[in-house]
Design an enzyme around this catalytic site. Structure first.
Site, PDB file in Angstrom:
ATOM      1  N   HIS A 150       7.284   1.155  19.990  1.00  0.00           N
ATOM      2  CA  HIS A 150       7.880   1.287  20.749  1.00  0.00           C
ATOM      3  C   HIS A 150       9.489   1.939  19.865  1.00  0.00           C
ATOM      4  O   HIS A 150       9.943   2.269  19.686  1.00  0.00           O
ATOM      5  CB  HIS A 150       9.038  -0.511  20.154  1.00  0.00           C
ATOM      6  N   VAL A 194      -5.030  -2.674  -0.576  1.00  0.00           N
ATOM      7  CA  VAL A 194      -5.439  -5.080  -0.758  1.00  0.00           C
ATOM      8  C   VAL A 194      -7.023  -4.197   0.030  1.00  0.00           C
ATOM      9  O   VAL A 194      -6.796  -4.097   1.443  1.00  0.00           O
ATOM     10  CB  VAL A 194      -4.298  -5.940  -0.078  1.00  0.00           C
ATOM     11  N   THR A 230      -0.940 -41.629  19.783  1.00  0.00           N
ATOM     12  CA  THR A 230      -1.795 -42.856  21.221  1.00  0.00           C
ATOM     13  C   THR A 230      -3.197 -42.958  20.615  1.00  0.00           C
ATOM     14  O   THR A 230      -3.877 -42.380  20.696  1.00  0.00           O
ATOM     15  CB  THR A 230      -1.549 -42.842  22.207  1.00  0.00           C
ATOM     16  N   GLN A 261       0.444  -1.074  -0.196  1.00  0.00           N
ATOM     17  CA  GLN A 261      -0.010  -0.482  -0.251  1.00  0.00           C
ATOM     18  C   GLN A 261       0.664   1.108   0.477  1.00  0.00           C
ATOM     19  O   GLN A 261       0.374   2.173  -0.359  1.00  0.00           O
ATOM     20  CB  GLN A 261      -1.110   0.018   1.089  1.00  0.00           C
ATOM     21  N   THR A 282       9.516  -2.192   8.782  1.00  0.00           N
ATOM     22  CA  THR A 282      11.251  -1.684   8.296  1.00  0.00           C
ATOM     23  C   THR A 282      11.723  -0.667   7.571  1.00  0.00           C
ATOM     24  O   THR A 282      13.043  -0.456   7.782  1.00  0.00           O
ATOM     25  CB  THR A 282      11.489  -2.785   6.572  1.00  0.00           C
ATOM     26  N   SER A 283      10.881   0.366   7.662  1.00  0.00           N
ATOM     27  CA  SER A 283      11.432   1.066   7.074  1.00  0.00           C
ATOM     28  C   SER A 283      11.938   2.427   8.176  1.00  0.00           C
ATOM     29  O   SER A 283      12.587   3.141   8.239  1.00  0.00           O
ATOM     30  CB  SER A 283       9.930   2.345   6.794  1.00  0.00           C
ATOM     31  N   LEU A 300      19.576  -4.358  14.869  1.00  0.00           N
ATOM     32  CA  LEU A 300      20.118  -4.700  15.375  1.00  0.00           C
ATOM     33  C   LEU A 300      19.782  -6.850  15.120  1.00  0.00           C
ATOM     34  O   LEU A 300      18.803  -6.842  14.701  1.00  0.00           O
ATOM     35  CB  LEU A 300      19.813  -4.906  17.382  1.00  0.00           C
ATOM     36  N   ASP A 345       3.743 -37.696  17.302  1.00  0.00           N
ATOM     37  CA  ASP A 345       3.828 -39.057  18.087  1.00  0.00           C
ATOM     38  C   ASP A 345       2.164 -39.183  18.733  1.00  0.00           C
ATOM     39  O   ASP A 345       2.137 -37.816  19.134  1.00  0.00           O
ATOM     40  CB  ASP A 345       4.646 -39.954  19.003  1.00  0.00           C
ATOM     41  N   GLU A 350      -5.293 -44.980  31.972  1.00  0.00           N
ATOM     42  CA  GLU A 350      -5.553 -43.165  31.675  1.00  0.00           C
ATOM     43  C   GLU A 350      -7.460 -43.820  31.704  1.00  0.00           C
ATOM     44  O   GLU A 350      -7.768 -44.747  30.719  1.00  0.00           O
ATOM     45  CB  GLU A 350      -5.259 -43.126  30.048  1.00  0.00           C
ATOM     46  N   TYR A 382      18.648  -0.908  24.592  1.00  0.00           N
ATOM     47  CA  TYR A 382      19.630  -1.235  23.333  1.00  0.00           C
ATOM     48  C   TYR A 382      20.517  -0.059  22.898  1.00  0.00           C
ATOM     49  O   TYR A 382      20.265   1.168  22.839  1.00  0.00           O
ATOM     50  CB  TYR A 382      19.078  -2.683  22.245  1.00  0.00           C
ATOM     51  N   GLY A 427      -4.636 -39.626  21.070  1.00  0.00           N
ATOM     52  CA  GLY A 427      -3.866 -38.372  22.007  1.00  0.00           C
ATOM     53  C   GLY A 427      -2.577 -37.928  21.488  1.00  0.00           C
ATOM     54  O   GLY A 427      -2.092 -38.210  20.148  1.00  0.00           O
TER      55      GLY A 427
END
Length: 837
Positions: free
Chosen positions: A227, A175, A567, A34, A44-45, A50, A565, A664, A272, A579
């Site tokens: 931030h 969009v 059961t 946009q 990103t701008s 870091l 994994d 169980e 930082y 399970g």
């Protein structure tokens, strides 16, 4: 013809993804944003760039390491100083003993993952970063391969490279919708009335990702938060160090570099620092959380020319930075002669668990997200997403990043907003591996919760479930416990979220009988005329067995990696209870459903509950309460049956992940509390105790039982993980991963999940620690606990396959090395005589 891909977002993630896809030959790629190209107005701008590689997550470290490697080899090609990564190194300093200890822990993580790192003293910290006052620090962690990414410049370079292979980048395109047909994306709709055709749409929109997800009815659990970032006036000590008049062989290409000092983190103050020529940039997480409403952000280009025209750069709130400026001047005394020149509150994405969001919508095929990704991990995430799209799998385990890892309650706005803000507050905190959320709590509780509270349960939390870790009511039994069950005292770190009461619960499980709340474990119901064939095709074990059969089995990916994994209990000709490990298993099964509607899958966890009744006296407790036969002959190991216990309808499965006789026992939630009361009261004469997850974990490691996600993942095949017994290619038809595992020679694997016992008999590690062989990093710990039955700490670790039983290794635990020995497994009851009686 390759698929038509539309990427929404031309920031560092979208540009990286376009590059990764076109590298793999997918050239029909369109990137929309946009904002105007190349500086589109997203995170990103303004990102400070870091790149600290080491975190508690192996996957996140791998993402960052790839970002370093990729950006180091990238040049924007437009200027003489077109570098995209300045490898100045990273320095994290400690001003408290707790932080210094944590830096030793992080150094172990780093070396176990191939990242060079060393803990250095205060004098070396000051040598590396001369602005530091060495009297303020106790030491630091130096990582020479960390550095600064020039994110905006990297976007230009990546876009140019992707365009050279056929990708198209289009800016100033908003969009407004995702076109769909038959449950699949077909295109992207724009504000200009255009529909851009697409077979695959990937949302890389950063903090706008939550809104884009709504276009397909998908909850994208992220919260935009502001931030603070400030830049100082000229710092005297930096004058002449950087810039065109300070070129040196140590700079990338010997060019104008902007920074030569290592990036600096003062995490005890949530701060930082990085150089900007002769000024210093300061980032702060020390202020109050500042949630951002997308609807209130300025449009791209609104306002005066300058930083405030970027939607992601909000006005600086000076009052939130006053204390941080004082702390900065204390750590870096040269700042006392400088001032804050300007600053802004930059918008970033945070999630409930701090991880990124990667994956496909569960409802709209072809709609993918790669969100909540910072510059640090951008290239690594993009590579994994490209691998998922092109190859069908990522070479890195992504279970901690999958957007579908959250249960429904964890995706609600209220939960996401609160937990994401808490993650902002805790981003630099020293957190224990068992650290629970303080809030929200009490969201998901089993029917036994009130009884557990009466017994003094200490609860930890996982996926909003309250899970008893131990019960204070059992402390009174410690006086009767034989001396050999008493564990040595622990160091302060391993003693956190631990109690000596755990020994009592392990002792009672091994010698009498204990009740475990297994309710929070995910339970899925698979039903329908095609259910058996469906599960046969997804798992390594044989599912076409008699009703009542229970099977431990694996789900693999196409490359033979262990996806999960399971059961699986066959409760009827067309009914199976599975399970599972998490919501990811539910998501995977649903995606694999046949189009003929012959199979249904649903999550039954919340409507059911489960009590594990285990111990040598388990049959003495249960049999008198039931008219059904709970003898060994009546219900053999790994069999299930419908029964009644004190008139309560239950399903009993003869399983035991603690290595003792027992079952169980499942019932619907409405009967849960009554079932608990009946069992607990009947067990009093037998010495029954309620036992928690801490004892459970100890006992399962004594038996060598694996925990998916901790001990193995898609990065490991069954033979490496010691689970080859669960793969039965010769007794069944085709299944996902069969071709891959048939090519594996079990005797030729180069690494194995290895059982270790700690030589000193007292040092307990907690997981992720580096393991050294002959003094060199060779692997890492997965799971660990004190083995109360055996009187020694246990650790499982990924290590080279050739280590013989008895071989000595070292586990790096903070700043010391603990000797351990390779042991044959299982450590306890290898004949399985206690379970099968």
């Amino acid at each position: 013809m390759t698929p038509r891909v539309v990427i929404i977002g031309a920031g560092i993630v979208g540009a990286n993804l376009a590059d990764e896809l076109t590298t793999r030959g997918w050239t029909d790629v369109t990137v929309l944003d946009q904002g105007p190209l190349p500086l589109t107005g997203g995170s990103t701008s303004h990102a400070p760039g870091l790149v600290f590689q080491t975190t508690g997550s192996k996957t996140m470290t791998a993402f960052a390491t790839y970002t370093v490697e990729k950006l180091l080899g990238l040049d924007d090609g437009t200027t003489a100083d077109g570098w995209c990564f300045n490898q100045v190194g990273g320095l994290e300093v400690a001003t408290t003993p707790e932080r210094l200890a944590d830096l030793h822990r992080k150094q172990g993580w780093a070396i176990s993952r191939g990242v060079p790192a060393a803990v250095v003293d205060a004098a070396e910290c000051a040598r590396l970063h001369p602005l530091l006052d060495p009297d303020q620090v106790l030491g630091g962690l130096h990582t020479p391969t960390d550095g600064l990414a020039k994110a905006a410049r990297a976007v230009v370079a990546l876009a140019r490279r992707a365009e050279s292979r056929g990708a198209v980048f289009r800016g100033s395109v908003r969009v407004t919708g995702i076109a769909q047909s038959g449950g699949r994306v077909t295109g992207v709709e724009t504000a200009d009335g255009e529909t851009v055709p697409a077979d695959i749409v990937v949302s890389c929109a950063g903090f706008w990702g939550r809104e884009l997800g709504k276009l397909v009815g998908m909850r994208v659990p992220l919260l935009p938060l502001a931030h603070q970032y400030a830049r100082t006036t000229q710092v005297e000590q930096l004058v002449g160090r950087n810039g065109a008049d300070a070129r040196s062989a140590g700079a990338p290409h010997g060019e104008f570099v902007e920074a030569r000092l290592p990036i600096l983190r003062h995490q005890d103050a949530d701060l930082y620092y990085r150089e900007h020529n002769d000024c210093l940039g300061i980032g702060s997480y020390a202020h109050r959380p500042m949630p951002v409403s997308i609807s209130e952000l300025p449009e791209v280009g609104d306002g005066e020319v300058g930083e405030r025209t970027q939607p992601s750069m909000l006005p600086f709130t000076e009052e939130d930075f006053a204390r941080q400026w004082e702390q900065s001047q204390q750590l870096l005394p040269g700042l006392q002669r400088s001032k804050i020149e300007h600053g802004f509150n930059g918008v970033f994405s945070f999630t409930p668990d701090g991880g990124p969001l990667i994956g496909e919508s569960p409802d709209v095929a072809g709609f993918w997200v790669a969100e909540a990704v910072w510059v640090t991990h951008s290239s690594g995430v993009a590579r994994s997403v490209a691998q998922l799209l092109v190859d069908g799998r990522s070479e890195l385990d992504l279970h901690g990043c999958d957007v579908n890892r959250f249960d429904e309650v964890e995706t609600t706005d209220a939960y996401v907003d609160e937990t994401s803000q808490q993650n902002f507050v805790e981003i630099y905190d020293v957190l224990h591996p068992l650290q629970p959320k303080l809030s929200p709590r009490g969201i998901r509780t089993s029917p036994f919760h009130d009884r557990q509270r009466e017994l003094g349960a200490f609860f930890l939390e996982s996926h909003a479930w309250e899970r008893p870790h131990w019960y204070e009511a059992n402390a009174a039994l410690a006086k009767d416990m034989p001396p050999q069950w008493r564990a040595p005292s622990r160091d302060a770190w391993s003693a956190m979220f631990h109690s000596p009461v755990v020994a009592v619960e392990a002792w009672k499980t091994r010698t009498a009988v204990a009740m475990y709340d297994m309710t929070p474990l995910t339970r899925l119901e698979v039903s329908g005329p095609g259910a058996c064939a469906f599960l046969e095709g997804l798992t390594t074990g044989k599912m076409d067995k008699s009703v009542g059969a229970v099977t431990y089995t694996l789900m693999l990916d196409e490359a033979g990696g262990v996806r999960s994994d399971l059961t699986v209990a066959r409760l009827g000709e067309q009914l199976f209870q599975v399970g599972a490990n998490s919501h990811l298993d539910l998501d995977h099964l649903r995606r694999a459903l046949p189009d003929d509607h012959s199979v249904a899958v649903r999550d039954i966890t919340g409507g059911t509950c489960c009590i594990g009744v285990w111990g040598p006296l388990a049959r003495d407790l249960v049999q008198p309460l039931s008219g059904e036969d709970f003898s060994h002959e009546g219900l053999k190991y790994f069999r299930a049956m419908s029964a009644h216990i004190a008139g309560i309808p239950v399903t009993a499965m003869r399983l035991s992940y603690v290595g003792e006789l027992g079952w169980e026992i499942y019932t619907s939630a409405e009967y849960g509390r009554k079932l608990w009361d009946v069992l607990y009261e009947a067990g009093r004469p037998l010495g029954v105790v309620a036992a928690g997850r801490a004892a459970f974990n100890s006992l399962r490691l004594e038996k060598g039982y694996r925990s998916w996600g901790a001990d193995m993942s898609t990065e490991h095949n069954p033979y490496e993980a010691g689970l080859g017994f669960a793969v039965r290619p010769h007794t069944k038809g085709d299944f996902v991963g069969r071709e891959a595992v048939e090519k594996i020679d079990p005797d030729a694997v180069t690494r194995r999940l290895t059982c270790l016992t700690v030589d000193d008999g007292r040092s307990v590690v907690l997981g992720h620690e580096a393991v050294l062989v002959d003094g060199e990093p060779a692997g890492y710990v997965t799971s660990a606990a004190y083995g109360y039955t055996l009187g020694t700490p246990i650790a499982y670790a990924w290590l080279p396959a050739g280590l013989p039983v008895g071989a000595t290794v070292e586990i790096q635990y903070f700043d010391r090395r603990i000797r351990a020995s390779v042991a044959a497994e299982p450590l306890f009851d290898p004949e399985m005589s206690r379970i099968r009686r």
